[in-house]
Design a protein around this motif. Sequence first.
Motif, PDB file in Angstrom:
ATOM      1  N   CYS A 190     -52.777  36.363  53.910  1.00 51.42           N
ATOM      2  CA  CYS A 190     -52.137  35.200  54.514  1.00 51.42           C
ATOM      3  C   CYS A 190     -52.263  33.989  53.589  1.00 51.42           C
ATOM      4  O   CYS A 190     -51.315  33.229  53.416  1.00 51.42           O
ATOM      5  CB  CYS A 190     -52.764  34.913  55.875  1.00 51.42           C
ATOM      6  SG  CYS A 190     -51.908  33.633  56.810  1.00 51.42           S
ATOM      7  N   ARG A 191     -53.407  33.803  52.975  1.00 51.45           N
ATOM      8  CA  ARG A 191     -53.613  32.663  52.065  1.00 51.45           C
ATOM      9  C   ARG A 191     -52.649  32.725  50.878  1.00 51.45           C
ATOM     10  O   ARG A 191     -51.999  31.737  50.532  1.00 51.45           O
ATOM     11  CB  ARG A 191     -55.044  32.626  51.562  1.00 51.45           C
ATOM     12  CG  ARG A 191     -55.324  31.457  50.623  1.00 51.45           C
ATOM     13  CD  ARG A 191     -56.771  31.406  50.188  1.00 51.45           C
ATOM     14  NE  ARG A 191     -57.698  31.357  51.297  1.00 51.45           N
ATOM     15  CZ  ARG A 191     -58.044  30.240  51.956  1.00 51.45           C
ATOM     16  NH1 ARG A 191     -57.537  29.095  51.594  1.00 51.45           N
ATOM     17  NH2 ARG A 191     -58.897  30.299  52.942  1.00 51.45           N
ATOM     18  N   GLU A 192     -52.534  33.895  50.262  1.00 47.52           N
ATOM     19  CA  GLU A 192     -51.629  34.049  49.120  1.00 47.52           C
ATOM     20  C   GLU A 192     -50.168  33.868  49.543  1.00 47.52           C
ATOM     21  O   GLU A 192     -49.386  33.249  48.821  1.00 47.52           O
ATOM     22  CB  GLU A 192     -51.820  35.409  48.475  1.00 47.52           C
ATOM     23  CG  GLU A 192     -53.153  35.556  47.778  1.00 47.52           C
ATOM     24  CD  GLU A 192     -53.413  36.978  47.347  1.00 47.52           C
ATOM     25  OE1 GLU A 192     -53.402  37.214  46.131  1.00 47.52           O
ATOM     26  OE2 GLU A 192     -53.613  37.837  48.236  1.00 47.52           O
ATOM     27  N   ALA A 193     -49.822  34.397  50.708  1.00 45.90           N
ATOM     28  CA  ALA A 193     -48.453  34.257  51.209  1.00 45.90           C
ATOM     29  C   ALA A 193     -48.136  32.788  51.500  1.00 45.90           C
ATOM     30  O   ALA A 193     -47.038  32.317  51.196  1.00 45.90           O
ATOM     31  CB  ALA A 193     -48.263  35.107  52.464  1.00 45.90           C
ATOM     32  N   LEU A 240     -38.022  34.265  52.010  1.00 46.71           N
ATOM     33  CA  LEU A 240     -38.083  33.234  53.039  1.00 46.71           C
ATOM     34  C   LEU A 240     -38.418  31.861  52.466  1.00 46.71           C
ATOM     35  O   LEU A 240     -38.023  30.845  53.021  1.00 46.71           O
ATOM     36  CB  LEU A 240     -39.124  33.606  54.093  1.00 46.71           C
ATOM     37  CG  LEU A 240     -38.769  34.759  55.010  1.00 46.71           C
ATOM     38  CD1 LEU A 240     -39.952  35.111  55.889  1.00 46.71           C
ATOM     39  CD2 LEU A 240     -37.567  34.405  55.867  1.00 46.71           C
ATOM     40  N   ALA A 241     -39.131  31.823  51.362  1.00 52.88           N
ATOM     41  CA  ALA A 241     -39.525  30.551  50.761  1.00 52.88           C
ATOM     42  C   ALA A 241     -38.311  29.731  50.333  1.00 52.88           C
ATOM     43  O   ALA A 241     -38.401  28.507  50.252  1.00 52.88           O
ATOM     44  CB  ALA A 241     -40.436  30.793  49.567  1.00 52.88           C
ATOM     45  N   ASN A 242     -37.197  30.381  50.098  1.00 50.30           N
ATOM     46  CA  ASN A 242     -35.989  29.677  49.668  1.00 50.30           C
ATOM     47  C   ASN A 242     -35.015  29.400  50.804  1.00 50.30           C
ATOM     48  O   ASN A 242     -33.972  28.807  50.578  1.00 50.30           O
ATOM     49  CB  ASN A 242     -35.283  30.490  48.589  1.00 50.30           C
ATOM     50  CG  ASN A 242     -36.121  30.587  47.347  1.00 50.30           C
ATOM     51  OD1 ASN A 242     -36.744  29.613  46.950  1.00 50.30           O
ATOM     52  ND2 ASN A 242     -36.162  31.758  46.745  1.00 50.30           N
ATOM     53  N   ARG A 243     -35.349  29.821  51.982  1.00 48.49           N
ATOM     54  CA  ARG A 243     -34.473  29.616  53.142  1.00 48.49           C
ATOM     55  C   ARG A 243     -35.268  29.002  54.291  1.00 48.49           C
ATOM     56  O   ARG A 243     -36.452  29.221  54.425  1.00 48.49           O
ATOM     57  CB  ARG A 243     -33.905  30.958  53.645  1.00 48.49           C
ATOM     58  CG  ARG A 243     -33.108  31.692  52.630  1.00 48.49           C
ATOM     59  CD  ARG A 243     -31.714  31.188  52.644  1.00 48.49           C
ATOM     60  NE  ARG A 243     -30.966  31.821  51.556  1.00 48.49           N
ATOM     61  CZ  ARG A 243     -29.822  31.373  51.145  1.00 48.49           C
ATOM     62  NH1 ARG A 243     -29.284  30.337  51.707  1.00 48.49           N
ATOM     63  NH2 ARG A 243     -29.197  31.958  50.155  1.00 48.49           N
ATOM     64  N   GLY A 251     -45.961  19.275  44.911  1.00 49.08           N
ATOM     65  CA  GLY A 251     -47.401  19.082  44.862  1.00 49.08           C
ATOM     66  C   GLY A 251     -48.166  19.570  46.074  1.00 49.08           C
ATOM     67  O   GLY A 251     -49.369  19.397  46.141  1.00 49.08           O
ATOM     68  N   PHE A 252     -47.489  20.209  47.036  1.00 45.79           N
ATOM     69  CA  PHE A 252     -48.187  20.708  48.231  1.00 45.79           C
ATOM     70  C   PHE A 252     -48.994  21.945  47.882  1.00 45.79           C
ATOM     71  O   PHE A 252     -48.511  22.830  47.204  1.00 45.79           O
ATOM     72  CB  PHE A 252     -47.182  21.055  49.331  1.00 45.79           C
ATOM     73  CG  PHE A 252     -47.823  21.596  50.571  1.00 45.79           C
ATOM     74  CD1 PHE A 252     -48.413  20.760  51.473  1.00 45.79           C
ATOM     75  CD2 PHE A 252     -47.861  22.959  50.806  1.00 45.79           C
ATOM     76  CE1 PHE A 252     -49.021  21.256  52.615  1.00 45.79           C
ATOM     77  CE2 PHE A 252     -48.462  23.474  51.933  1.00 45.79           C
ATOM     78  CZ  PHE A 252     -49.043  22.598  52.844  1.00 45.79           C
ATOM     79  N   ARG A 253     -50.238  21.987  48.341  1.00 51.81           N
ATOM     80  CA  ARG A 253     -51.080  23.162  48.126  1.00 51.81           C
ATOM     81  C   ARG A 253     -51.502  23.710  49.475  1.00 51.81           C
ATOM     82  O   ARG A 253     -52.199  23.029  50.216  1.00 51.81           O
ATOM     83  CB  ARG A 253     -52.310  22.790  47.299  1.00 51.81           C
ATOM     84  CG  ARG A 253     -51.915  22.398  45.888  1.00 51.81           C
ATOM     85  CD  ARG A 253     -53.082  22.299  44.984  1.00 51.81           C
ATOM     86  NE  ARG A 253     -53.637  23.628  44.850  1.00 51.81           N
ATOM     87  CZ  ARG A 253     -54.916  23.855  44.542  1.00 51.81           C
ATOM     88  NH1 ARG A 253     -55.720  22.864  44.338  1.00 51.81           N
ATOM     89  NH2 ARG A 253     -55.353  25.073  44.424  1.00 51.81           N
ATOM     90  N   ALA A 254     -51.090  24.926  49.778  1.00 49.67           N
ATOM     91  CA  ALA A 254     -51.435  25.551  51.056  1.00 49.67           C
ATOM     92  C   ALA A 254     -52.868  26.062  51.015  1.00 49.67           C
ATOM     93  O   ALA A 254     -53.417  26.360  49.970  1.00 49.67           O
ATOM     94  CB  ALA A 254     -50.501  26.713  51.335  1.00 49.67           C
ATOM     95  N   GLY A 255     -53.452  26.212  52.202  1.00 51.23           N
ATOM     96  CA  GLY A 255     -54.738  26.852  52.305  1.00 51.23           C
ATOM     97  C   GLY A 255     -55.813  25.901  52.572  1.00 51.23           C
ATOM     98  O   GLY A 255     -56.904  26.021  52.746  1.00 51.23           O
ATOM     99  N   CYS A 275     -46.468  26.620  52.616  1.00 51.38           N
ATOM    100  CA  CYS A 275     -46.742  26.169  53.976  1.00 51.38           C
ATOM    101  C   CYS A 275     -48.207  26.444  54.295  1.00 51.38           C
ATOM    102  O   CYS A 275     -48.940  26.960  53.464  1.00 51.38           O
ATOM    103  CB  CYS A 275     -45.838  26.886  54.973  1.00 51.38           C
ATOM    104  SG  CYS A 275     -46.178  28.657  55.100  1.00 51.38           S
ATOM    105  N   THR A 276     -48.609  26.098  55.499  1.00 52.92           N
ATOM    106  CA  THR A 276     -49.985  26.375  55.900  1.00 52.92           C
ATOM    107  C   THR A 276     -50.109  27.816  56.376  1.00 52.92           C
ATOM    108  O   THR A 276     -49.120  28.455  56.755  1.00 52.92           O
ATOM    109  CB  THR A 276     -50.423  25.446  57.042  1.00 52.92           C
ATOM    110  OG1 THR A 276     -49.619  25.716  58.196  1.00 52.92           O
ATOM    111  CG2 THR A 276     -50.312  23.980  56.653  1.00 52.92           C
ATOM    112  N   MET A 277     -51.332  28.304  56.383  1.00 55.59           N
ATOM    113  CA  MET A 277     -51.587  29.661  56.881  1.00 55.59           C
ATOM    114  C   MET A 277     -51.288  29.722  58.373  1.00 55.59           C
ATOM    115  O   MET A 277     -50.773  30.730  58.856  1.00 55.59           O
ATOM    116  CB  MET A 277     -53.032  30.064  56.601  1.00 55.59           C
ATOM    117  CG  MET A 277     -53.307  30.210  55.129  1.00 55.59           C
ATOM    118  SD  MET A 277     -54.929  30.843  54.622  1.00 55.59           S
ATOM    119  CE  MET A 277     -56.032  30.429  55.886  1.00 55.59           C
ATOM    120  N   ARG A 278     -51.559  28.664  59.105  1.00 53.85           N
ATOM    121  CA  ARG A 278     -51.294  28.625  60.548  1.00 53.85           C
ATOM    122  C   ARG A 278     -49.801  28.816  60.821  1.00 53.85           C
ATOM    123  O   ARG A 278     -49.412  29.568  61.704  1.00 53.85           O
ATOM    124  CB  ARG A 278     -51.771  27.301  61.134  1.00 53.85           C
ATOM    125  CG  ARG A 278     -51.534  27.207  62.628  1.00 53.85           C
ATOM    126  CD  ARG A 278     -51.975  25.894  63.167  1.00 53.85           C
ATOM    127  NE  ARG A 278     -53.421  25.790  63.014  1.00 53.85           N
ATOM    128  CZ  ARG A 278     -54.170  24.963  63.708  1.00 53.85           C
ATOM    129  NH1 ARG A 278     -53.628  24.149  64.577  1.00 53.85           N
ATOM    130  NH2 ARG A 278     -55.457  24.924  63.525  1.00 53.85           N
TER     131      ARG A 278
END
Length: 75
Positions: A14-17, A56-59, A71-75, A23-26
Amino acid sequence: MALKDEKGRRMVSCREAAQEYGCTMRYLRALAKQGRVNTEMVGGAYLFDLQEVRRLANRDADGRERKRSEGFRAG
């Protein structure tokens, strides 16, 4: 760490995805619960198909191009 399922799909945590999606893991787990993204449950943890996450990342939900936050970093 990527794994392959029985169909040969490359599965990620989930973290890598979330990092790949931007986006966030939640949020990603919520998409999985809604059935909007295919997942496998292994030991209570979601594994995501990397190719589908990238698609999905592109849509966005309406099929339009998704704007990504710089600059967003998820996790």
